[in-house]
Design a protein around this motif. Structure first.
Motif, PDB file in Angstrom:
ATOM      1  N   SER A   1     113.763  34.754 -21.809  1.00 13.90           N
ATOM      2  CA  SER A   1     115.109  35.281 -21.600  1.00 13.90           C
ATOM      3  C   SER A   1     115.505  35.325 -20.131  1.00 13.90           C
ATOM      4  N   VAL A   2     114.512  35.348 -19.227  1.00 14.65           N
ATOM      5  CA  VAL A   2     114.834  35.497 -17.806  1.00 14.65           C
ATOM      6  C   VAL A   2     114.292  34.364 -16.938  1.00 14.65           C
ATOM      7  N   ALA A   3     113.364  33.575 -17.474  1.00 14.54           N
ATOM      8  CA  ALA A   3     112.698  32.559 -16.663  1.00 14.54           C
ATOM      9  C   ALA A   3     113.150  31.167 -17.080  1.00 14.54           C
ATOM     10  N   THR A   4     113.577  30.385 -16.103  1.00 14.02           N
ATOM     11  CA  THR A   4     114.048  29.027 -16.384  1.00 14.02           C
ATOM     12  C   THR A   4     113.169  27.963 -15.737  1.00 14.02           C
ATOM     13  N   SER A   5     112.200  28.357 -14.938  1.00 16.72           N
ATOM     14  CA  SER A   5     111.309  27.411 -14.277  1.00 16.72           C
ATOM     15  C   SER A   5     109.927  28.025 -14.174  1.00 16.72           C
ATOM     16  N   SER A   6     108.956  27.187 -13.805  1.00 14.30           N
ATOM     17  CA  SER A   6     107.595  27.698 -13.638  1.00 14.30           C
ATOM     18  C   SER A   6     107.526  28.718 -12.505  1.00 14.30           C
ATOM     19  N   ALA A   7     108.343  28.532 -11.463  1.00 13.94           N
ATOM     20  CA  ALA A   7     108.377  29.504 -10.371  1.00 13.94           C
ATOM     21  C   ALA A   7     108.904  30.850 -10.863  1.00 13.94           C
ATOM     22  N   ASP A   8     109.896  30.832 -11.767  1.00 12.00           N
ATOM     23  CA  ASP A   8     110.403  32.071 -12.357  1.00 12.00           C
ATOM     24  C   ASP A   8     109.326  32.758 -13.198  1.00 12.00           C
ATOM     25  N   LEU A   9     108.585  31.961 -13.962  1.00 11.05           N
ATOM     26  CA  LEU A   9     107.502  32.502 -14.772  1.00 11.05           C
ATOM     27  C   LEU A   9     106.471  33.206 -13.896  1.00 11.05           C
ATOM     28  N   LEU A  10     106.115  32.549 -12.803  1.00  6.56           N
ATOM     29  CA  LEU A  10     105.131  33.114 -11.888  1.00  6.56           C
ATOM     30  C   LEU A  10     105.638  34.409 -11.273  1.00  6.56           C
ATOM     31  N   GLU A  11     106.882  34.416 -10.819  1.00  3.69           N
ATOM     32  CA  GLU A  11     107.445  35.603 -10.186  1.00  3.69           C
ATOM     33  C   GLU A  11     107.480  36.772 -11.163  1.00  3.69           C
ATOM     34  N   LEU A  12     107.833  36.506 -12.411  1.00  6.86           N
ATOM     35  CA  LEU A  12     107.884  37.566 -13.410  1.00  6.86           C
ATOM     36  C   LEU A  12     106.499  38.144 -13.662  1.00  6.86           C
ATOM     37  N   LEU A  13     105.515  37.281 -13.717  1.00  3.68           N
ATOM     38  CA  LEU A  13     104.154  37.744 -13.944  1.00  3.68           C
ATOM     39  C   LEU A  13     103.641  38.565 -12.767  1.00  3.68           C
ATOM     40  N   LEU A  14     103.875  38.087 -11.553  1.00  2.00           N
ATOM     41  CA  LEU A  14     103.375  38.785 -10.365  1.00  2.00           C
ATOM     42  C   LEU A  14     104.076  40.119 -10.133  1.00  2.00           C
ATOM     43  N   SER A  15     105.280  40.274 -10.665  1.00  2.69           N
ATOM     44  CA  SER A  15     106.027  41.523 -10.489  1.00  2.69           C
ATOM     45  C   SER A  15     105.764  42.529 -11.609  1.00  2.69           C
ATOM     46  N   ASN A  16     104.983  42.140 -12.594  1.00  4.23           N
ATOM     47  CA  ASN A  16     104.670  43.041 -13.702  1.00  4.23           C
ATOM     48  C   ASN A  16     103.812  44.208 -13.208  1.00  4.23           C
ATOM     49  N   ASP A  17     104.184  45.421 -13.560  1.00  4.65           N
ATOM     50  CA  ASP A  17     103.492  46.611 -13.063  1.00  4.65           C
ATOM     51  C   ASP A  17     102.028  46.639 -13.478  1.00  4.65           C
ATOM     52  N   VAL A  18     101.733  46.244 -14.696  1.00  4.82           N
ATOM     53  CA  VAL A  18     100.349  46.266 -15.167  1.00  4.82           C
ATOM     54  C   VAL A  18      99.512  45.241 -14.404  1.00  4.82           C
TER      55      VAL A  18
ATOM     56  N   LEU B   1     100.014  25.250  -7.641  1.00  9.31           N
ATOM     57  CA  LEU B   1      98.907  25.441  -8.572  1.00  9.31           C
ATOM     58  C   LEU B   1      99.106  26.705  -9.400  1.00  9.31           C
ATOM     59  N   SER B   2      99.546  27.790  -8.768  1.00 11.32           N
ATOM     60  CA  SER B   2      99.844  29.022  -9.509  1.00 11.32           C
ATOM     61  C   SER B   2     100.919  28.768 -10.558  1.00 11.32           C
ATOM     62  N   CYS B   3     101.965  28.056 -10.174  1.00  9.97           N
ATOM     63  CA  CYS B   3     103.056  27.742 -11.109  1.00  9.97           C
ATOM     64  C   CYS B   3     102.563  26.909 -12.280  1.00  9.97           C
ATOM     65  N   ALA B   4     101.753  25.910 -11.995  1.00 12.67           N
ATOM     66  CA  ALA B   4     101.254  25.031 -13.053  1.00 12.67           C
ATOM     67  C   ALA B   4     100.400  25.802 -14.053  1.00 12.67           C
ATOM     68  N   LEU B   5      99.609  26.735 -13.575  1.00 11.21           N
ATOM     69  CA  LEU B   5      98.765  27.533 -14.465  1.00 11.21           C
ATOM     70  C   LEU B   5      99.613  28.407 -15.391  1.00 11.21           C
ATOM     71  N   VAL B   6     100.569  29.127 -14.813  1.00 12.51           N
ATOM     72  CA  VAL B   6     101.406  30.008 -15.629  1.00 12.51           C
ATOM     73  C   VAL B   6     102.179  29.201 -16.662  1.00 12.51           C
ATOM     74  N   GLU B   7     102.712  28.078 -16.248  1.00 16.07           N
ATOM     75  CA  GLU B   7     103.487  27.252 -17.170  1.00 16.07           C
ATOM     76  C   GLU B   7     102.614  26.756 -18.324  1.00 16.07           C
ATOM     77  N   HIS B   8     101.394  26.353 -18.002  1.00 17.94           N
ATOM     78  CA  HIS B   8     100.518  25.858 -19.065  1.00 17.94           C
ATOM     79  C   HIS B   8     100.129  26.979 -20.025  1.00 17.94           C
ATOM     80  N   PHE B   9      99.816  28.157 -19.495  1.00 18.07           N
ATOM     81  CA  PHE B   9      99.481  29.279 -20.373  1.00 18.07           C
ATOM     82  C   PHE B   9     100.645  29.592 -21.309  1.00 18.07           C
ATOM     83  N   HIS B  10     101.844  29.504 -20.794  1.00 18.60           N
ATOM     84  CA  HIS B  10     103.041  29.812 -21.584  1.00 18.60           C
ATOM     85  C   HIS B  10     103.297  28.768 -22.669  1.00 18.60           C
ATOM     86  N   GLN B  11     102.999  27.505 -22.376  1.00 22.84           N
ATOM     87  CA  GLN B  11     103.319  26.432 -23.298  1.00 22.84           C
ATOM     88  C   GLN B  11     102.179  26.078 -24.257  1.00 22.84           C
ATOM     89  N   CYS B  12     100.985  26.530 -23.944  1.00 24.47           N
ATOM     90  CA  CYS B  12      99.815  26.188 -24.751  1.00 24.47           C
ATOM     91  C   CYS B  12      99.925  26.775 -26.161  1.00 24.47           C
TER      92      CYS B  12
END
Length: 315
Positions: free
Chosen positions: A14-31, A139-150
């Motif tokens: 709903s908020v991420a349109t690119s792998s960089a967005d995915l990474l930023e959302l993950l890194l900003s997660n409080d947990v 590399l960080s972006c590629a990892l997050v994107e793959h985890f999301h799409q796997c």
């Protein structure tokens, strides 16, 4: 497939349109931030010293260890991940650890690591920082994107990269954690310091350059041995000239992050160049082109097996 953090779905689409967005959302997660801070600074997360009973994974390699029948291996880990990323994935049966150095290997590498594992997996990512040359971010972006799409579902236990894994000294960025070890018996991840990082580091380094990113699993779970298969390389006497070059030359030409390499980096590079200058496929593997085999003895030390030709441990 969704990403889970603490068993809760991380809403990405709903908020991420690119792998960089995915990474930023993950890194900003409080947990994610709390888990990383606890891993780095909590007194219960003390650094462990590894000297034996360990399976060390070199840059561009990966290894898989079954939890049952893993003895005498107690630890699997790696070190020196500055812009590289350490990826640990496990289910209830086995753990896979990789030391990745390029976004180009992510899809192929993760596929090899999780083959045969269950559909819900725990994942830990350590390494990469806010380096000024921007080697870490792709590399960080590629990892997050793959985890999301796997097709498998990943439960993110730890993601210590980029801004979370960055500290500053004299206006220069440095990684906070570069060395880790996973305890096979307790299934826990620790910061680590390695007293021994072998065996056959020079040969494995040459192999990395020859295969150019084709990550290899050198650990045979059936035999419990490290097995380095035959590959062709020629003796390169011209590398003798590099052995005596100063540290600054080696750091400038052989590192993606010259100012924050570990203390052993230049010595390792000199040993690798000396090895390349004085050895070739025939001297290492013999005329029968046998794999170089190391097995773990009763003291948890790697020793040369029957198929090993020559002395690959250089002082």
């Amino acid at each position: 497939m969704v990403l889970l953090v603490n068993e809760k779905e991380l809403a990405l689409d709903s908020v991420a349109t690119s792998s960089a967005d995915l990474l930023e959302l993950l890194l900003s997660n409080d947990v994610i931030k709390q888990n990383w801070e606890s891993f780095c600074y909590n007194h219960n997360s003390q650094q462990v010293m590894i000297s034996d009973h360990s399976l060390f994974v070199c840059q561009s390699e990966f290894s898989i260890v079954n939890f049952s029948g893993s003895k005498p291996i107690n630890w699997i880990g790696t070190s020196g991940a500055t812009t590289c990323h350490i990826v640990v994935i496990h289910d209830d049966s086995s753990v896979a650890l990789a030391h990745m150095d390029s976004p180009d290997v992510v899809e192929r590498q993760i596929s090899k690591m999780v083959c045969g594992m269950s559909n819900t997996l725990s994942v830990y990512v350590i390494g990469g920082f806010s380096d000024e040359r921007n080697f870490s971010h792709p590399l960080s972006c590629a990892l997050v994107e793959h985890f999301h799409q796997c097709q498998k579902q990943f439960v993110v236990k730890l993601f210590g990269s980029m801004v979370l894994n960055t500290k500053y000294h004299d206006n220069k960025a440095y990684p906070i954690v570069t060395d880790v070890a996973f305890n096979i018996q307790n299934r826990t991840l620790h910061k680590a310091q390695y007293d021994y990082r072998g065996p056959a580091l020079e040969l494995r380094s040459v192999m990395r350059h020859v295969f150019e990113g084709e990550n290899e699993n050198l650990f045979n779970q059936e035999t419990g041995c490290i097995e380095i298969p035959y590959f062709e390389f020629e003796m390169e006497p011209r590398y003798h000239a590099v052995v005596n070059t100063p540290d600054n030359f080696l750091l400038t030409h052989c590192s993606t992050s010259p100012h924050c390499e570990p203390h052993y980096f230049c010595d390792d590079m000199r040993k690798m160049f000396l090895f390349r200058a004085s050895e070739d496929s025939n001297s290492v593997f013999g005329p029968d082109k046998l794999s170089v085999v190391y097995e773990m003895d009763e003291n948890g030390k790697w020793v040369k097996g029957k198929s090993c030709v020559g002395d690959l441990e250089q002082d």
